[in-house]
Motif scaffolding. Structure first.
Motif, mmCIF file in Angstrom:
data_model
loop_
_atom_site.group_PDB
_atom_site.id
_atom_site.type_symbol
_atom_site.label_atom_id
_atom_site.label_comp_id
_atom_site.label_asym_id
_atom_site.label_seq_id
_atom_site.Cartn_x
_atom_site.Cartn_y
_atom_site.Cartn_z
ATOM 1 N N GLU A 1 34.208 47.660 31.398
ATOM 2 C CA GLU A 1 35.566 47.434 30.885
ATOM 3 C C GLU A 1 35.622 47.538 29.368
ATOM 4 N N GLU B 1 30.707 49.714 36.727
ATOM 5 C CA GLU B 1 32.048 49.590 36.152
ATOM 6 C C GLU B 1 31.950 48.886 34.796
ATOM 7 N N ASP C 1 32.447 45.052 28.537
ATOM 8 C CA ASP C 1 31.890 44.202 29.585
ATOM 9 C C ASP C 1 31.410 45.055 30.760
ATOM 10 N N ASP C 2 30.177 44.852 31.169
ATOM 11 C CA ASP C 2 29.698 45.502 32.383
ATOM 12 C C ASP C 2 30.040 44.573 33.553
ATOM 13 N N VAL C 3 31.018 44.958 34.344
ATOM 14 C CA VAL C 3 31.499 44.080 35.417
ATOM 15 C C VAL C 3 31.029 44.564 36.801
ATOM 16 N N LYS D 1 43.653 47.162 29.746
ATOM 17 C CA LYS D 1 42.253 47.556 29.525
ATOM 18 C C LYS D 1 42.015 48.983 30.019
ATOM 19 N N TYR D 2 40.861 49.512 29.616
ATOM 20 C CA TYR D 2 40.359 50.752 30.205
ATOM 21 C C TYR D 2 39.118 50.404 31.017
ATOM 22 N N LEU D 3 38.978 51.045 32.157
ATOM 23 C CA LEU D 3 37.809 50.806 32.998
ATOM 24 C C LEU D 3 37.088 52.141 33.180
ATOM 25 N N LYS E 1 38.232 46.322 26.397
ATOM 26 C CA LYS E 1 39.448 45.557 26.101
ATOM 27 C C LYS E 1 39.593 45.410 24.584
#
Lengths: 126, 361
Positions: free
Chosen positions: B60, B58, B138-140, B110-112, B62
């Motif tokens: 993100e 996933e 961001d790699d979440v 945000k877009y994921l 932003k």
């Protein structure tokens, strides 16, 4: 894990039951578990020659295909035709109704190269 | 894959307890099956199953230019997304080859992007290389557990655990809500072709949610489903698997993903080459085929017509639903029509096969 004491085994996970010079061959409980649902077995024709450690047939699971290896050299004298319509007999009863072929061995000395139950157990535990 | 780097998902112990057969996949120890691929497959088609798909990545996006960045790096038109809507998309290289196929989710802030496990590092690197100003990436992945609940009884199962009306979440839409008291994102998406949901939950609540879903699905005989059935389920619907049916060497147009390739949205990476390919016409096409005899196609099996090489199999399996060997593969365009027959070469033998209408079921 079911590894019957009275059978012999190959490194490729076939079992052999020896009676005189007739060797009944199947795949082990471990092998059927690893393969998962077996959907097709390509059986050899009766009368063809087998060569020790060479493929004699093919086993197809849902996602994978594997060769079946001959535990001994000889001649195929019987095949389990029940597997044509019920290949999952190998999953249900790998050492019984799920047997695959019978070979008339030409050289009994080859039996010495097969693993016994404790040798096979060690193999799969490693 | 470096052994030391192989990871476990937060649900690893649950899989062991459930009797899963575990394999290494994309750097994770994952369940390939529990009770058996066929039984698991049929359970999802007929009732409901639960999957751990936490190996998925996933990422993100932003910041003020988040949308612009997503538009630049993906081929579908993310500007069409409303809040709480998702879309299937892909990233391409400049030469039109596919970096990854993925889902884009639009949240209010945000877009994921949900990317393939096997492509997570590669995809992240590609995104960073093409990063614009005014966007934070961001790699979440490591903070999220992804649980899929799929099958005709998935709504009834999950409805017991939440107050939002799940019937009202349309296909490719999602909600931020509570499930059994835990904060989750619940998305009406999946990789099985059945009605189903994907639930994003924190690492801490993973096991709790898994157990709650299992309990809620008990009356429908819910069971855990491994990656084996995930593959057979997606193949019956002709969903592409990255690494098999789509790769860096295939483009979206020949893969049948023209419907997500939105030239009119403006510039994106790969657009120029893809426009050229479209203008000149694709040379080969990803098709679905069925084997006439009792034989099973596998990845890499070659396809011939009257002695001429016409293509290669990219995925193949025994279909539990139609009890036949089915495959996907690229063939020269002139042989891609439904009904076209050819030979699959299976262990040196020519086996009859035919292009069929897809999805297969």
């Amino acid at each position: 894990m079911n590894i019957p004491e009275n059978l012999y085994y190959t490194k490729e996970h076939e079992w052999s039951s020896v009676s005189g010079d007739i060797v009944t061959v199947g795949i082990t409980d471990y092998a059927q578990g690893e393969l998962g649902d077996i959907v097709f077995v390509e059986l050899p024709k009766i009368g063809i020659e087998t060569t020790v450690a060479q493929p004699f047939g093919v086993i197809e699971a849902v996602k994978t295909v594997s060769d079946l290896y001959a535990p001994v050299s000889g001649k195929v004298v019987d095949v389990n035709n029940a597997l044509v319509n019920e290949p999952d007999l190998i999953n249900k009863d790998p050492y019984g109704e799920g047997w695959i072929i019978k070979i008339q061995a030409e050289n009994k000395e080859e039996f010495d190269n097969l693993l016994d139950a404790s040798g096979y157990k060690k193999l799969i535990e490693n | 894959m470096d052994k030391e780097k192989i990871k476990e998902t937060a649900l690893y112990d649950v899989h062991l307890k459930s009797g899963a057969k575990i394999i290494e996949f994309a750097g994770y120890m994952m369940p390939i099956s529990y009770r058996g691929i066929i039984a698991e497959h049929l359970k999802v088609r007929s009732s409901v199953g639960i999957f751990d798909v936490s190996h998925m990545g996933e990422i993100e996006f932003k910041g003020e230019n988040a949308l612009e960045m997503v538009q630049r790096i993906t081929i579908n038109d993310a500007s069409r997304l409303k809040e709480y809507q998702a879309q299937y998309s892909a990233m391409c290289y400049r030469d039109g080859g596919i970096v990854d196929d993925l889902l884009v989710y639009r949240f209010p802030n945000k877009y994921l992007m949900v990317v393939n496990a096997s492509n997570r590092e590669k995809g992240y690197k590609w995104i960073i290389e093409n990063k614009m100003d005014g966007v934070e990436i961001d790699d979440v992945s490591d903070s999220i557990t992804l649980i899929a609940v799929q099958g005709p009884n998935s709504i009834k199962t999950l409805q017991k655990l939440t107050e939002i009306n799940l019937e009202k979440i349309k296909y490719y839409h999602f909600a931020e809500s509570f499930l059994a008291g835990s904060n989750v994102v619940i998305s009406r998406t999946g990789y099985t072709g059945e009605i189903g949901f994907e639930i994003f939950v924190s690492i801490e609540d993973s096991e709790y949610i898994w157990d709650k879903v299992m309990e809620a699905g008990k009356e429908f005989d819910i069971e855990p489903i491994g990656l084996g059935a995930r593959d057979s389920l997606r193949l019956e619907k002709k969903y592409c698997l990255y690494g098999n049916d789509i790769t860096e060497k295939t483009n979206p147009l020949e893969a049948g993903l023209g419907w997500i390739t939105k030239f009119e949205k403006g510039d994106f990476i790969g657009r120029d080459v893809l426009i050229k390919i479209k203008r000149e016409g694709i040379k080969r096409k990803l098709i679905g085929y069925a084997v006439v005899e009792k034989a099973f196609p596998r990845k890499g099996y070659k396809l011939f017509k009257n002695g001429e090489f016409i293509g290669e199999t990219t995925s193949g399996i025994f279909s539990p639903s139609i009890q036949k060997g089915i495959g996907m593969g690229y063939v020269k365009k002139e042989f891609s029509e439904v009904g076209c027959s050819f030979d699959v070469i299976i262990r040196g033998k020519n086996v009859k096969a035919e292009v069929v209408k897809t999805p297969f079921i």
